[in-house]
Design an enzyme around this catalytic site. Structure first.
Site, PDB file in Angstrom:
ATOM      1  N   ASN A  12       8.883  56.469 -14.804  1.00  0.00           N
ATOM      2  CA  ASN A  12       9.219  55.009 -14.263  1.00  0.00           C
ATOM      3  C   ASN A  12      10.428  54.938 -13.778  1.00  0.00           C
ATOM      4  O   ASN A  12      11.446  54.959 -14.512  1.00  0.00           O
ATOM      5  CB  ASN A  12       8.847  54.420 -15.532  1.00  0.00           C
ATOM      6  CG  ASN A  12       9.023  52.713 -15.214  1.00  0.00           C
ATOM      7  OD1 ASN A  12       9.382  52.331 -14.087  1.00  0.00           O
ATOM      8  ND2 ASN A  12       8.668  51.837 -16.048  1.00  0.00           N
ATOM      9  N   ARG A  14       4.623  55.202 -12.465  1.00  0.00           N
ATOM     10  CA  ARG A  14       4.525  53.879 -12.397  1.00  0.00           C
ATOM     11  C   ARG A  14       4.898  53.429 -10.910  1.00  0.00           C
ATOM     12  O   ARG A  14       6.013  53.706 -10.549  1.00  0.00           O
ATOM     13  CB  ARG A  14       5.145  53.185 -13.438  1.00  0.00           C
ATOM     14  CG  ARG A  14       5.152  51.710 -13.379  1.00  0.00           C
ATOM     15  CD  ARG A  14       6.008  50.884 -14.088  1.00  0.00           C
ATOM     16  NE  ARG A  14       5.832  49.426 -13.920  1.00  0.00           N
ATOM     17  CZ  ARG A  14       6.778  48.452 -14.217  1.00  0.00           C
ATOM     18  NH1 ARG A  14       8.058  49.000 -14.636  1.00  0.00           N
ATOM     19  NH2 ARG A  14       6.606  47.284 -13.962  1.00  0.00           N
ATOM     20  N   HIS A  70       2.449  43.410 -13.810  1.00  0.00           N
ATOM     21  CA  HIS A  70       2.125  43.778 -15.318  1.00  0.00           C
ATOM     22  C   HIS A  70       0.566  44.181 -15.279  1.00  0.00           C
ATOM     23  O   HIS A  70       0.155  44.234 -16.511  1.00  0.00           O
ATOM     24  CB  HIS A  70       2.456  42.677 -16.217  1.00  0.00           C
ATOM     25  CG  HIS A  70       3.851  42.267 -16.275  1.00  0.00           C
ATOM     26  ND1 HIS A  70       4.464  41.003 -16.563  1.00  0.00           N
ATOM     27  CD2 HIS A  70       4.974  42.820 -16.546  1.00  0.00           C
ATOM     28  CE1 HIS A  70       5.749  40.866 -16.775  1.00  0.00           C
ATOM     29  NE2 HIS A  70       6.069  42.153 -16.642  1.00  0.00           N
ATOM     30  N   GLY A  74       7.928  39.273 -21.981  1.00  0.00           N
ATOM     31  CA  GLY A  74       9.107  40.202 -22.254  1.00  0.00           C
ATOM     32  C   GLY A  74      10.096  39.376 -21.333  1.00  0.00           C
ATOM     33  O   GLY A  74      10.178  38.359 -21.043  1.00  0.00           O
ATOM     34  N   ARG A  97      14.293  34.627 -14.460  1.00  0.00           N
ATOM     35  CA  ARG A  97      13.967  34.033 -13.148  1.00  0.00           C
ATOM     36  C   ARG A  97      13.308  32.666 -13.607  1.00  0.00           C
ATOM     37  O   ARG A  97      12.770  32.161 -14.795  1.00  0.00           O
ATOM     38  CB  ARG A  97      12.624  34.829 -12.979  1.00  0.00           C
ATOM     39  CG  ARG A  97      12.955  36.207 -12.314  1.00  0.00           C
ATOM     40  CD  ARG A  97      11.758  37.174 -11.909  1.00  0.00           C
ATOM     41  NE  ARG A  97      12.157  38.351 -13.043  1.00  0.00           N
ATOM     42  CZ  ARG A  97      11.288  39.374 -13.282  1.00  0.00           C
ATOM     43  NH1 ARG A  97      10.059  39.263 -12.685  1.00  0.00           N
ATOM     44  NH2 ARG A  97      11.624  40.349 -14.103  1.00  0.00           N
ATOM     45  N   PHE A 114      15.844  36.469 -25.360  1.00  0.00           N
ATOM     46  CA  PHE A 114      15.290  35.561 -26.127  1.00  0.00           C
ATOM     47  C   PHE A 114      15.824  35.503 -27.580  1.00  0.00           C
ATOM     48  O   PHE A 114      15.869  34.530 -28.229  1.00  0.00           O
ATOM     49  CB  PHE A 114      13.794  35.608 -26.369  1.00  0.00           C
ATOM     50  CG  PHE A 114      13.187  35.062 -25.044  1.00  0.00           C
ATOM     51  CD1 PHE A 114      12.624  33.808 -25.064  1.00  0.00           C
ATOM     52  CD2 PHE A 114      12.946  36.057 -23.822  1.00  0.00           C
ATOM     53  CE1 PHE A 114      12.134  33.347 -23.774  1.00  0.00           C
ATOM     54  CE2 PHE A 114      12.527  35.322 -22.780  1.00  0.00           C
ATOM     55  CZ  PHE A 114      11.967  34.181 -22.717  1.00  0.00           C
ATOM     56  N   GLY A 150       6.643  38.533 -27.161  1.00  0.00           N
ATOM     57  CA  GLY A 150       5.104  38.328 -27.717  1.00  0.00           C
ATOM     58  C   GLY A 150       4.865  39.265 -28.732  1.00  0.00           C
ATOM     59  O   GLY A 150       4.102  38.539 -29.811  1.00  0.00           O
ATOM     60  N   GLU A 151       5.526  40.292 -29.055  1.00  0.00           N
ATOM     61  CA  GLU A 151       5.249  41.157 -30.197  1.00  0.00           C
ATOM     62  C   GLU A 151       6.112  40.810 -31.248  1.00  0.00           C
ATOM     63  O   GLU A 151       5.931  41.032 -32.476  1.00  0.00           O
ATOM     64  CB  GLU A 151       5.410  42.876 -29.769  1.00  0.00           C
ATOM     65  CG  GLU A 151       4.297  43.134 -28.931  1.00  0.00           C
ATOM     66  CD  GLU A 151       4.593  44.583 -28.161  1.00  0.00           C
ATOM     67  OE1 GLU A 151       5.215  45.542 -28.835  1.00  0.00           O
ATOM     68  OE2 GLU A 151       4.237  44.969 -27.327  1.00  0.00           O
ATOM     69  N   ASN A 152       7.303  40.340 -30.840  1.00  0.00           N
ATOM     70  CA  ASN A 152       8.326  40.284 -31.942  1.00  0.00           C
ATOM     71  C   ASN A 152       8.384  38.763 -32.493  1.00  0.00           C
ATOM     72  O   ASN A 152       9.407  38.708 -33.412  1.00  0.00           O
ATOM     73  CB  ASN A 152       9.610  40.821 -31.744  1.00  0.00           C
ATOM     74  CG  ASN A 152       9.551  42.572 -31.492  1.00  0.00           C
ATOM     75  OD1 ASN A 152       8.823  43.359 -32.506  1.00  0.00           O
ATOM     76  ND2 ASN A 152       9.444  43.069 -30.108  1.00  0.00           N
ATOM     77  N   GLU A 178       2.135  50.766 -21.831  1.00  0.00           N
ATOM     78  CA  GLU A 178       1.945  50.926 -20.450  1.00  0.00           C
ATOM     79  C   GLU A 178       1.925  52.516 -20.008  1.00  0.00           C
ATOM     80  O   GLU A 178       0.980  53.030 -19.454  1.00  0.00           O
ATOM     81  CB  GLU A 178       2.781  50.124 -19.499  1.00  0.00           C
ATOM     82  CG  GLU A 178       2.498  48.806 -19.430  1.00  0.00           C
ATOM     83  CD  GLU A 178       3.771  47.896 -18.944  1.00  0.00           C
ATOM     84  OE1 GLU A 178       4.725  47.672 -19.948  1.00  0.00           O
ATOM     85  OE2 GLU A 178       3.939  47.383 -18.016  1.00  0.00           O
TER      86      GLU A 178
END
Ligand code: ADP
Length: 398
Positions: free
Chosen positions: A7, A91, A180, A210, A241, A284, A333-335, A384
């Site tokens: 990537n 990627r 994504h 993310g 953004r 975040f 989302g995961e954490n 991914e």
């Protein structure tokens, strides 16, 4: 079969070497500051300590060369020879309207990818530089391109068209592409398995939250809508953004604040989002900490963020005529239990009920909804790289 996943960014390169016999990670790493003073490779072989190699790298070819040396090194390597790498999966951010799935790279494909760079001037050129660098060092190894946009090519025209003059679509390709895609595809597949249903009978909303963030509506295994658009700027509020805004703000800023188009672009991409609203950080974790300590702007930034995700979930439930599962993935989302809870709060009317105890979890595949929640809510860690490796293996085997 061992597959190298690459990537490439403009000055960085992430890689993973995956053994596809059991889909296990052999090594992963990151090259930073390519072409800049202080180039460094951080290489992490599985089960061993990471090694940091500081070495001048004038371009991506130098970087790939160093990665290959690290992978085959006597001490911290994981393979004895480069020939053990059966294929490389790259990627690629933008595949335009040409590609709805991953593809074996040849000279003709490279030409099309170069044309796609027009649509993603920041992302595609470094992806192509990475492909060329690998081709130069591994001329006989097959290379596969896996596109961020491909999964969303199944959107119906009424979801991907903007209500601008039709000629702008024909002339410039202005439409929603979505990004994504590899992540939305991966987690929606796992969600269907968790539901114990064929994905062809599932209505799934996937929230990839993310630094960059997007939501997708996955109906019967196909993406039918997604929040990112012509570029990754549309949709959700992100780290830096702005996501959806009134497009008239752009010309207003140009006319009233005398900003150039470049400056407006910079404000919307780099200075907005939770960073712009909170003034605290684009991360975040920092914004959650500040809000917990009473910082009102930080709390507002999070409220705007959660509210936007919730609105998209409602919209996509409407688009699909219902929803079986909502998935949270990627860094936030995961954490962040808080992000999942606040986003789902108020969606009880849809049949969404979060189990606050089960939701106290990070980074692990978990059903976080209550047993009687009509809509299942899952935390599913994305991968991914594995998806890219799987696609690469499938294509090479054919
Ligand atoms: P990207 O790949 O877009 O750079 P990631 O998916 O790695 O982003 O997500 C990075 C973001 O996830 C960080 O900026 C941070 O805001 C958020 N994040 C990571 N861990 C936590 C955590 N424990 N709590 C809250 N947010 C977190």
């Amino acid at each position: 079969m061992k597959i190298l996943v690459v990537n490439c960014g403009s000055s960085s390169l992430k890689y993973q070497l995956i053994n596809m016999e059991n889909e296990s990670l052999l090594a992963k790493g990151l090259v930073e500051r390519i072409g800049i003073e202080g180039s460094v490779l951080t290489h992490k072989p599985e089960g061993k300590d990471k090694v940091v190699i500081e070495h001048p790298m004038k371009d991506h070819k130098d970087a790939i060369k160093l990665v290959l040396d690290a992978l085959t090194d006597k001490n911290h390597g994981v393979i004895s020879d480069m020939s053990e790498i059966s294929a490389v999966g790259h990627r690629v951010v933008h595949g335009g309207e040409k590609y709805s799935s991953s593809i074996l790279i040849d000279d003709d494909i490279m030409k099309v990818l170069e044309e796609c760079s027009r649509l993603a001037p920041l992302h595609n050129p470094p992806n192509l530089i990475g492909i060329n660098a690998c081709k130069a060092l591994m001329p006989n190894t097959p290379m596969v391109a896996v596109f961020d946009t491909a999964f969303h090519q199944s959107m119906p025209d009424y979801a991907y068209m903007y209500a601008l003059p039709y000629e702008l679509y024909e002339k410039y390709g202005i439409r929603r592409y979505g990004f994504h895609g590899t992540s939305h595809r991966y987690v929606s597949k796992i969600a269907a398995e968790q539901l114990g249903k064929d994905i062809k009978d599932c209505k799934i909303i996937t929230c990839h939250l993310g630094n960059g963030a997007s939501v997708a509506a996955v109906l019967n295994g196909k993406s039918v809508d997604t929040s990112m658009g012509f570029t990754p700027l549309e949709g959700l509020v992100m780290g830096t953004r702005c996501g959806d805004i009134d497009p008239a703000i752009v010309t207003f800023l140009q006319d009233e604040a005398n900003l150039s188009s470049k400056e407006v672009n910079n404000v919307m991409n780099k200075k907005s989002g939770v960073l712009g609203l909170s003034g605290v950080s684009s991360d975040f974790r920092d914004v959650e900490d500040a809000a917990a300590k009473g910082n009102k702007k930080a709390k507002l930034a999070l409220d705007v963020f959660y509210y936007r995700v919730k609105k998209y979930i409602g919209a996509y439930a409407a688009a699909m005529g219902g929803v079986d599962a909502i998935v949270f993935t990627a860094g936030l989302g995961e954490n962040s239990p808080e992000a999942r809870y606040e986003t789902c709060k108020g969606l009880e009317f849809l049949g969404v009920k979060i189990d606050e105890e089960k939701n106290k979890v990070r980074g692990k595949l978990t059903e976080v909804s209550t047993a009687d929640s009509k809509v299942k809510v899952y935390l599913i860690p994305t991968n991914e790289e594995l998806m890219i490796a799987r696609d690469t293996m499938d294509i090479v085997r054919k």
